[in-house]
Design a protein around this motif. Sequence first.
Motif, short mmCIF file in Angstrom:
data_model
loop_
_atom_site.label_atom_id
_atom_site.label_comp_id
_atom_site.label_asym_id
_atom_site.label_seq_id
_atom_site.Cartn_x
_atom_site.Cartn_y
_atom_site.Cartn_z
N GLY A 123 0.80 -1.22 0.00
CA GLY A 123 0.00 0.00 0.00
C GLY A 123 0.83 1.26 0.00
N GLY A 124 2.12 1.15 0.32
CA GLY A 124 3.02 2.29 0.15
C GLY A 124 3.52 2.98 1.39
N ASP A 125 2.92 2.73 2.58
CA ASP A 125 3.43 3.36 3.80
C ASP A 125 4.82 2.81 4.14
N LEU A 126 5.53 3.56 4.97
CA LEU A 126 6.91 3.20 5.32
C LEU A 126 7.03 2.84 6.78
N LEU A 127 7.85 1.84 7.07
CA LEU A 127 8.31 1.58 8.43
C LEU A 127 9.72 2.14 8.54
N VAL A 128 9.99 2.91 9.58
CA VAL A 128 11.30 3.53 9.78
C VAL A 128 11.76 3.22 11.20
N GLY A 129 13.01 2.76 11.32
CA GLY A 129 13.57 2.45 12.63
C GLY A 129 14.57 3.51 13.07
N SER A 130 14.65 3.73 14.38
CA SER A 130 15.63 4.64 14.96
C SER A 130 16.80 3.82 15.50
N ARG A 131 17.97 4.02 14.94
CA ARG A 131 19.15 3.26 15.34
C ARG A 131 19.42 3.37 16.83
N ASP A 132 19.34 4.58 17.37
CA ASP A 132 19.77 4.82 18.74
C ASP A 132 18.71 4.56 19.80
N THR A 133 17.44 4.63 19.45
CA THR A 133 16.38 4.40 20.44
C THR A 133 15.76 3.01 20.34
#
Length: 386
Positions: free
Chosen positions: A77-87
């Motif tokens: 569907g096009g949404d993004l999952l984004v991870g935070s390296r430090d948290t």
Amino acid sequence: MQHRSLTVVLTAASLLLAAGCSAGGAQPGKDGPSPGAKGSARPGPSSSAPPATGSVQVTGTLATGLDSPWGVALLPGGDLLVGSRDTGRIYRIAADDGRKTALGSVPGVSPGGEGGLLGLAVSATFGADHQVYAYFTTESDNRIARMIYDAKRPAGDQLGAPDTVLRGIPKGHIHNGGRIAFGPDKMLYAGTGETGDKGLAQDKESPAGKILRMTPDGEPVHGNPEADSVVYDYGHRNVQGLAWDGHDRLWASEFGQDTWDELNLIASGRNYGWPEREGKADGGAGGSGFTDPVAQWKTSDASPSGIAYAKGSVWMAGLRGERLWRIPLDGTKPVAAPRAFLKGTYGRLRTVVAAEDGSLWLVTGNTDGRGEPHKGDDRILHLKVT
């Protein structure tokens, strides 16, 4: 389930593979598909090569205020999952309006140096199993775990307990690799680094400095050099970019040390040279059983992280180089010299992802401790490319 602890034993067959006898893999310079590509639903490439120059247009900013973004995965569907390296946190970013929803944190993440929550991927059968995969650094190693994503649960509590599918990847203050992706064969690939211990890249009994290929459960796959190993190739310094082209060939970006960064065409069992060689040998003459990169850059111009394939070109995000590189391809050969865009405009560039319509999502990397954050950093940009 019984979690697999990584052990790697490659026999003399690997030496034959390194000399060019692939166990079912595509060979650099040929147009054959990667192993497992039969039955792939990926669209075929265009009939003509891309234009030599091409263009990039920034059409908007999807999200701002991200903290040390690293891994990005595209949802159906096009949404993004984004991870935070430090948290260690994972967020969902709506592709239409940038709305940010917290999914939760990955337990056990131990940030430090170049380690932390690194690559993200969604299962090749996400519609049925809702599995999200993460590559991350712990107190003892780098590992890959999967979690069930339940969007119906309250924000911040949408990730199930992690199920470790692969552990025992060596960790270091530097060179943890970290990119993961599902290939057209529906197998899971992971790029690793040699942790600063150069010898590990050539040590076939270590998973460090390699590209790994495994089932979604973390098991070895038919077509790997050794039937009981997830190691797919070796001789890498620090792999942080993985992408497949329209013929299902695997490409990877490579951090050099002092001389050359690389874009490599990956095939089963090949030796990509580190630390014996950096960049092309003798102007690209090859030899010594090593596989030369397809393209190379001075480290000050690139220091590459994520890559993507779109519109007939490989697109490569540069950290130290602070620019987006375009490498137009005709099969396995560049049709023109790589061209840089956005030089210095947005600072360090960490990850680039191809959207379903051929546009790109570009993620900056200025809050990773080595950049100079400006107001709004870090951000996700939308690019129209040709």
